[in-house]
Design an enzyme around this catalytic site. Structure first.
Site, PDB file in Angstrom:
ATOM      1  N   HIS A 160      24.832 -19.719   1.751  1.00  0.00           N
ATOM      2  CA  HIS A 160      25.842 -20.749   1.525  1.00  0.00           C
ATOM      3  C   HIS A 160      25.216 -21.871   0.689  1.00  0.00           C
ATOM      4  CE1 HIS A 160      29.369 -23.201   2.305  1.00  0.00           C
ATOM      5  NE2 HIS A 160      28.549 -24.208   2.546  1.00  0.00           N
ATOM      6  N   MET A 179      34.176 -13.400  -0.615  1.00  0.00           N
ATOM      7  CA  MET A 179      35.146 -14.490  -0.455  1.00  0.00           C
ATOM      8  C   MET A 179      36.246 -14.197   0.566  1.00  0.00           C
ATOM      9  SD  MET A 179      33.723 -16.644  -2.313  1.00  0.00           S
ATOM     10  CE  MET A 179      34.895 -17.986  -2.497  1.00  0.00           C
ATOM     11  N   ASN A 192      24.380 -14.568   5.661  1.00  0.00           N
ATOM     12  CA  ASN A 192      25.137 -15.124   4.538  1.00  0.00           C
ATOM     13  C   ASN A 192      24.282 -16.150   3.817  1.00  0.00           C
ATOM     14  OD1 ASN A 192      27.469 -15.827   2.940  1.00  0.00           O
ATOM     15  ND2 ASN A 192      27.740 -17.641   4.220  1.00  0.00           N
ATOM     16  N   ASN A 200      23.346 -13.364  -6.643  1.00  0.00           N
ATOM     17  CA  ASN A 200      22.488 -13.201  -5.454  1.00  0.00           C
ATOM     18  C   ASN A 200      22.226 -11.726  -5.175  1.00  0.00           C
ATOM     19  OD1 ASN A 200      21.686 -15.804  -4.029  1.00  0.00           O
ATOM     20  ND2 ASN A 200      23.841 -16.181  -4.529  1.00  0.00           N
ATOM     21  N   LEU A 250      35.642 -13.143   7.754  1.00  0.00           N
ATOM     22  CA  LEU A 250      35.486 -11.939   8.561  1.00  0.00           C
ATOM     23  C   LEU A 250      36.153 -12.137   9.918  1.00  0.00           C
ATOM     24  CD1 LEU A 250      31.788 -11.258   7.629  1.00  0.00           C
ATOM     25  CD2 LEU A 250      33.752  -9.841   6.985  1.00  0.00           C
ATOM     26  N   GLY A 287      27.863 -11.885  -8.454  1.00  0.00           N
ATOM     27  CA  GLY A 287      26.767 -11.073  -7.922  1.00  0.00           C
ATOM     28  C   GLY A 287      25.371 -11.471  -8.354  1.00  0.00           C
TER      29      GLY A 287
HETATM   30  C1  GRF Z   1      26.741 -18.523  -4.302  1.00  0.00           C
HETATM   31  O1  GRF Z   1      26.704 -19.882  -4.634  1.00  0.00           O
HETATM   32  C2  GRF Z   1      26.637 -18.337  -2.817  1.00  0.00           C
HETATM   33  O2  GRF Z   1      25.849 -19.288  -2.192  1.00  0.00           O
HETATM   34  C3  GRF Z   1      28.070 -18.490  -2.369  1.00  0.00           C
HETATM   35  O3  GRF Z   1      28.835 -17.895  -3.382  1.00  0.00           O
HETATM   36  C4  GRF Z   1      28.100 -17.908  -4.608  1.00  0.00           C
HETATM   37  C5  GRF Z   1      27.984 -16.489  -5.049  1.00  0.00           C
HETATM   38  O4  GRF Z   1      27.382 -16.365  -6.306  1.00  0.00           O
HETATM   39  N1  GRF Z   1      28.258 -17.926  -1.057  1.00  0.00           N
HETATM   40  P1  GRF Z   1      26.919 -14.952  -6.811  1.00  0.00           P
HETATM   41  O5  GRF Z   1      28.149 -14.037  -6.762  1.00  0.00           O
HETATM   42  O6  GRF Z   1      25.828 -14.460  -5.901  1.00  0.00           O
HETATM   43  O7  GRF Z   1      26.442 -15.160  -8.197  1.00  0.00           O
END
Ligand code: GRF
Length: 202
Positions: free
Chosen positions: A110, A91, A108, A15, A94, A13
């Site tokens: 990525h 993860m 999203n 992000n 969808l 988490g």
């Molecule tokens: C990030 O690298 C994001 O780009 C990818 O999964 C990772 C999630 O990291 N989709 P976090 O849970 O936000 O730390």
């Protein structure tokens, strides 16, 4: 009125934290009204709780199929008045149903410069391909994995002595910058999708 954002997570988490921090500014045009995790032990849930954001755990294993799980998330998101969904390390694939239901209201982040390196292990793949530049992408979600109109990208150099971990850390720093930036642009009504391309109004 601030745009109501729902964030879907499965883990760390960081992000989500970047979005929480951005939303703390009074002039930020969005607020997080719900965080959903499919994992009860996702650390991101603690981040949400610490910020006073409602959380819900919906375990995908409790549902007979992908769409049934997605419909359960959909109900919670609607009940929370969510207007934009941000996937942040979520993860689960969808269902096409969900992607269509939330079309152009579902984004999203990525960890690659899409369309390069879809899927998992993007940093290993970028190093193996001897890329000199790598990065992160915020994009609208379509039913196909890591597909959809690109809103923002940030690039970083790939250094000769990089490991997947050092490269991931460099990319993650950029993720934390561009995800809140993309949400702000969206909340300001400046992100338009025309013929599957994003145009950002000034
Ligand atoms: C990030 O690298 C994001 O780009 C990818 O999964 C990772 C999630 O990291 N989709 P976090 O849970 O936000 O730390």
């Amino acid at each position: 009125m601030k745009l109501k954002v729902g964030v879907l997570i499965s883990g760390r988490g960081s992000n989500l934290q970047a979005l929480i921090d951005a939303c703390a500014a009074t002039d930020f045009p969005a607020e997080i009204t719900l965080v959903i995790s499919n994992k009860a032990d996702a650390y991101g849930l603690e981040r949400a709780r610490a910020a006073g954001i409602p959380t819900t755990i919906i375990n995908h294993k409790d549902f007979p199929d992908r769409e049934a799980f997605d419909r359960a998330m959909d109900s919670e998101l609607r009940a929370a008045g969510v207007q934009l969904i941000c996937l942040a390390g979520f993860m689960r694939l969808l269902s096409p149903w969900f992607a269509e239901e939330w079309r152009d209201r579902l984004i999203n982040i990525h960890p690659s410069l899409l369309p390069k390196f879809k899927g998992l292990n993007t940093h290993e793949a970028a190093i193996a391909a001897d890329e000199k530049t790598h990065g992160a992408t915020v994009h609208f979600v379509r039913p196909e994995l890591d597909d959809g109109p690109i809103i923002l990208q940030a690039s970083v150099p790939v250094l000769a002595d990089d490991t997947p971990e050092t490269l991931a850390a460099r990319v993650l720093e950029q993720e934390h910058i561009i995800y809140p930036r993309a949400v702000r642009l969206y909340a300001e009504g400046r992100v338009n999708v025309i013929d599957e391309k994003v145009f950002i109004a000034s």
